[in-house]
Write a protein that holds these residues in place. Sequence first.
Motif, PDB file in Angstrom:
ATOM      1  N   GLN A   1       0.837  -1.213   0.000  1.00  0.00           N
ATOM      2  CA  GLN A   1       0.000   0.000   0.000  1.00  0.00           C
ATOM      3  C   GLN A   1       0.864   1.251   0.000  1.00  0.00           C
ATOM      4  O   GLN A   1       0.596   2.211  -0.711  1.00  0.00           O
ATOM      5  CB  GLN A   1      -0.919   0.001   1.218  1.00  0.00           C
ATOM      6  CG  GLN A   1      -2.024  -1.038   1.090  1.00  0.00           C
ATOM      7  CD  GLN A   1      -2.625  -1.418   2.435  1.00  0.00           C
ATOM      8  OE1 GLN A   1      -2.428  -0.746   3.441  1.00  0.00           O
ATOM      9  NE2 GLN A   1      -3.364  -2.511   2.444  1.00  0.00           N
ATOM     10  N   VAL A   2       1.935   1.212   0.788  1.00  0.00           N
ATOM     11  CA  VAL A   2       2.864   2.361   0.831  1.00  0.00           C
ATOM     12  C   VAL A   2       3.505   2.537  -0.546  1.00  0.00           C
ATOM     13  O   VAL A   2       3.648   3.647  -1.044  1.00  0.00           O
ATOM     14  CB  VAL A   2       3.978   2.116   1.890  1.00  0.00           C
ATOM     15  CG1 VAL A   2       4.895   3.322   2.010  1.00  0.00           C
ATOM     16  CG2 VAL A   2       3.387   1.727   3.234  1.00  0.00           C
ATOM     17  N   ALA A   3       3.890   1.416  -1.140  1.00  0.00           N
ATOM     18  CA  ALA A   3       4.610   1.479  -2.420  1.00  0.00           C
ATOM     19  C   ALA A   3       3.681   1.830  -3.572  1.00  0.00           C
ATOM     20  O   ALA A   3       4.129   2.344  -4.606  1.00  0.00           O
ATOM     21  CB  ALA A   3       5.279   0.132  -2.696  1.00  0.00           C
ATOM     22  N   GLY A   4       2.406   1.539  -3.410  1.00  0.00           N
ATOM     23  CA  GLY A   4       1.456   1.745  -4.507  1.00  0.00           C
ATOM     24  C   GLY A   4       1.777   0.834  -5.682  1.00  0.00           C
ATOM     25  O   GLY A   4       1.525   1.178  -6.834  1.00  0.00           O
ATOM     26  N   GLN A   5       2.342  -0.296  -5.385  1.00  0.00           N
ATOM     27  CA  GLN A   5       2.813  -1.196  -6.435  1.00  0.00           C
ATOM     28  C   GLN A   5       2.652  -2.629  -5.955  1.00  0.00           C
ATOM     29  O   GLN A   5       2.810  -2.900  -4.759  1.00  0.00           O
ATOM     30  CB  GLN A   5       4.312  -0.944  -6.625  1.00  0.00           C
ATOM     31  CG  GLN A   5       4.740  -0.958  -8.054  1.00  0.00           C
ATOM     32  CD  GLN A   5       6.097  -0.298  -8.171  1.00  0.00           C
ATOM     33  OE1 GLN A   5       6.300   0.816  -7.682  1.00  0.00           O
ATOM     34  NE2 GLN A   5       7.026  -0.968  -8.791  1.00  0.00           N
ATOM     35  N   LYS A   6       2.369  -3.535  -6.863  1.00  0.00           N
ATOM     36  CA  LYS A   6       2.210  -4.938  -6.483  1.00  0.00           C
ATOM     37  C   LYS A   6       3.586  -5.591  -6.287  1.00  0.00           C
ATOM     38  O   LYS A   6       4.361  -5.654  -7.247  1.00  0.00           O
ATOM     39  CB  LYS A   6       1.448  -5.684  -7.587  1.00  0.00           C
ATOM     40  CG  LYS A   6       0.294  -6.486  -7.027  1.00  0.00           C
ATOM     41  CD  LYS A   6      -0.448  -7.241  -8.091  1.00  0.00           C
ATOM     42  CE  LYS A   6      -1.780  -7.670  -7.483  1.00  0.00           C
ATOM     43  NZ  LYS A   6      -2.517  -8.561  -8.321  1.00  0.00           N
ATOM     44  N   PRO A   7       3.887  -6.073  -5.106  1.00  0.00           N
ATOM     45  CA  PRO A   7       5.180  -6.746  -4.921  1.00  0.00           C
ATOM     46  C   PRO A   7       5.270  -8.032  -5.737  1.00  0.00           C
ATOM     47  O   PRO A   7       4.287  -8.768  -5.842  1.00  0.00           O
ATOM     48  CB  PRO A   7       5.198  -7.076  -3.421  1.00  0.00           C
ATOM     49  CG  PRO A   7       4.170  -6.192  -2.796  1.00  0.00           C
ATOM     50  CD  PRO A   7       3.133  -5.959  -3.837  1.00  0.00           C
ATOM     51  N   GLN A   8       6.422  -8.267  -6.306  1.00  0.00           N
ATOM     52  CA  GLN A   8       6.700  -9.527  -7.013  1.00  0.00           C
ATOM     53  C   GLN A   8       7.287 -10.475  -5.973  1.00  0.00           C
ATOM     54  O   GLN A   8       8.325 -10.160  -5.386  1.00  0.00           O
ATOM     55  CB  GLN A   8       7.735  -9.296  -8.123  1.00  0.00           C
ATOM     56  CG  GLN A   8       7.424  -8.156  -9.067  1.00  0.00           C
ATOM     57  CD  GLN A   8       6.281  -8.515  -9.992  1.00  0.00           C
ATOM     58  OE1 GLN A   8       6.294  -9.558 -10.638  1.00  0.00           O
ATOM     59  NE2 GLN A   8       5.277  -7.657 -10.052  1.00  0.00           N
ATOM     60  N   VAL A   9       6.646 -11.600  -5.748  1.00  0.00           N
ATOM     61  CA  VAL A   9       7.160 -12.491  -4.695  1.00  0.00           C
ATOM     62  C   VAL A   9       7.299 -13.930  -5.200  1.00  0.00           C
ATOM     63  O   VAL A   9       6.590 -14.361  -6.113  1.00  0.00           O
ATOM     64  CB  VAL A   9       6.266 -12.496  -3.424  1.00  0.00           C
ATOM     65  CG1 VAL A   9       6.139 -11.103  -2.837  1.00  0.00           C
ATOM     66  CG2 VAL A   9       4.900 -13.102  -3.682  1.00  0.00           C
ATOM     67  N   ALA A  10       8.228 -14.627  -4.557  1.00  0.00           N
ATOM     68  CA  ALA A  10       8.338 -16.082  -4.711  1.00  0.00           C
ATOM     69  C   ALA A  10       8.366 -16.632  -3.291  1.00  0.00           C
ATOM     70  O   ALA A  10       9.036 -16.048  -2.426  1.00  0.00           O
ATOM     71  CB  ALA A  10       9.612 -16.448  -5.451  1.00  0.00           C
ATOM     72  N   LEU A  11       7.644 -17.693  -3.047  1.00  0.00           N
ATOM     73  CA  LEU A  11       7.662 -18.253  -1.699  1.00  0.00           C
ATOM     74  C   LEU A  11       8.882 -19.161  -1.572  1.00  0.00           C
ATOM     75  O   LEU A  11       9.037 -20.099  -2.368  1.00  0.00           O
ATOM     76  CB  LEU A  11       6.382 -19.038  -1.415  1.00  0.00           C
ATOM     77  CG  LEU A  11       5.078 -18.246  -1.504  1.00  0.00           C
ATOM     78  CD1 LEU A  11       3.887 -19.138  -1.153  1.00  0.00           C
ATOM     79  CD2 LEU A  11       5.100 -17.022  -0.579  1.00  0.00           C
ATOM     80  N   ARG A  12       9.727 -18.855  -0.613  1.00  0.00           N
ATOM     81  CA  ARG A  12      10.853 -19.765  -0.365  1.00  0.00           C
ATOM     82  C   ARG A  12      10.333 -20.921   0.480  1.00  0.00           C
ATOM     83  O   ARG A  12       9.772 -20.718   1.555  1.00  0.00           O
ATOM     84  CB  ARG A  12      11.991 -19.040   0.350  1.00  0.00           C
ATOM     85  CG  ARG A  12      13.146 -19.987   0.619  1.00  0.00           C
ATOM     86  CD  ARG A  12      14.403 -19.252   0.976  1.00  0.00           C
ATOM     87  NE  ARG A  12      15.469 -20.179   1.300  1.00  0.00           N
ATOM     88  CZ  ARG A  12      16.656 -19.814   1.733  1.00  0.00           C
ATOM     89  NH1 ARG A  12      16.915 -18.535   1.909  1.00  0.00           N
ATOM     90  NH2 ARG A  12      17.570 -20.705   2.008  1.00  0.00           N
ATOM     91  N   VAL A  13      10.532 -22.119  -0.035  1.00  0.00           N
ATOM     92  CA  VAL A  13       9.954 -23.302   0.602  1.00  0.00           C
ATOM     93  C   VAL A  13      11.033 -24.044   1.377  1.00  0.00           C
ATOM     94  O   VAL A  13      12.124 -24.298   0.856  1.00  0.00           O
ATOM     95  CB  VAL A  13       9.368 -24.250  -0.478  1.00  0.00           C
ATOM     96  CG1 VAL A  13       8.641 -25.413   0.167  1.00  0.00           C
ATOM     97  CG2 VAL A  13       8.437 -23.491  -1.408  1.00  0.00           C
TER      98      VAL A  13
END
Length: 411
Positions: free
Chosen positions: A147-159
């Motif tokens: 919300q602060v960034a106003g941008q969708k974070p790109q994530v990968a779940l580390r398993v």
Amino acid sequence: MNEITPQHEQMSQFSQEDNQLLVGGFNLNAISQLLDKRVFYAYDRQIIQQQVARFRQHIPGRIKLHYAVKANPYWPVVQFLKPLVDGFDVASQQEMLLAMQSGMPVSDISFAGPGKGDAELLSAIVAGVTLNVESAGELARICKLSQVAGQKPQVALRVNPAFELKASGMKMAGGAKPFGIDEEQVLQLLPAIADMPVKLRGFHIYCGSQNLKAEALIDAYQHTFALAAKLVAACPYRPDMINLGGGFGIPYFTGERRLDLAPVGESLASLLQQYQAELADIELVIELGRYLVAEAGVYACQVLDKKVSRGTTYLVCNGGLHHHLANSGNFGQVIRKNYPVAIGNKLTAAEQELVTIVGPLCTPLDILADKKLLPKAEVGDWVVVYQSGAYGPTASPQQFLGHPEVVEVLL
Ligand SMILES: Cc1ncc(COP(=O)(O)O)c(C=O)c1O
């Protein structure tokens, strides 16, 4: 501890001239003059290139190669590797900035590591770097920060998978670990991810480091592919990337054998066939640090003093543990073993001597080599520690006792 290793390990990756070691075509005196320093790390770009070529030769082209910058973040090395690899893995904001400055596209930079601060997370989100998420709590913070960034974070779940990478120097998966989210928790978490303000790019399955056993890597990759297929099937939408880990080791100690990549590559090729449908259109990545750079580097220092104490001959040098913690045995070794060392300006000599080589620090831990039979050395000669291109200066306590910091050069 007191093993007597063979006299001089001629490290075949380097050439020599007039009985002197050459790094990038220069002998140690020439490098010293170039740098105006008498203690340094020197990296040979050709050897780095050869290691990348070895990977490309054996590992199927469908699998991309990322460099783990933590192994050696020296800027010329990062710049040199940029066009040779397909992406960078970083472990801090500083490393992330290096990776970005190199011109690597942000979509090919991933940021792993437990305990990322909000500022680090935010800068990665704003930059568009993929965050390898290490816990459910970190994922919640990333969602908030979006919300602060106003941008969708790109994530990968580390398993953190249920299996482990056997025979690894360091294990980062299997059992209880601070790294990643336990496999069973990931499967529970996945249905909810569609409603979170993040773009799930995929998964990061990193099991361990410094592995010389092809069979162990093959076993881990078999499990990794099976797990990847299970995770992809459980995803609310199709991910676009899976990081299969790495862990390719290099031989450091007497008796260790070079990792044979041919069977690893063959096994990966058949896994790609087996999981063709499940993993179609998904980018697959192997991330490597030391395998690409460790063999390309030497640490070189000069003998300042030579003394005999109750039958032991000591070469006292101007470099030691503060520059090269790993070589002193204090960076993950249980029992100290000697790295391969040589007298760099006298690679062979008729006259040999059993010596213990120490650094300038007032601690018995400051050992460069213990009881090695080497060409007889004198004050001013060069002591060289091979296999030193990874986890060198940045993995060493350079401030300890206030000696000058070490310099580096890529040749
Ligand atoms: C997530 C991750 N990637 C890559 C590496 C690099 O390991 P290596 O230099 O042994 O290839 C490590 C090592 O700690 C790691 O934790």
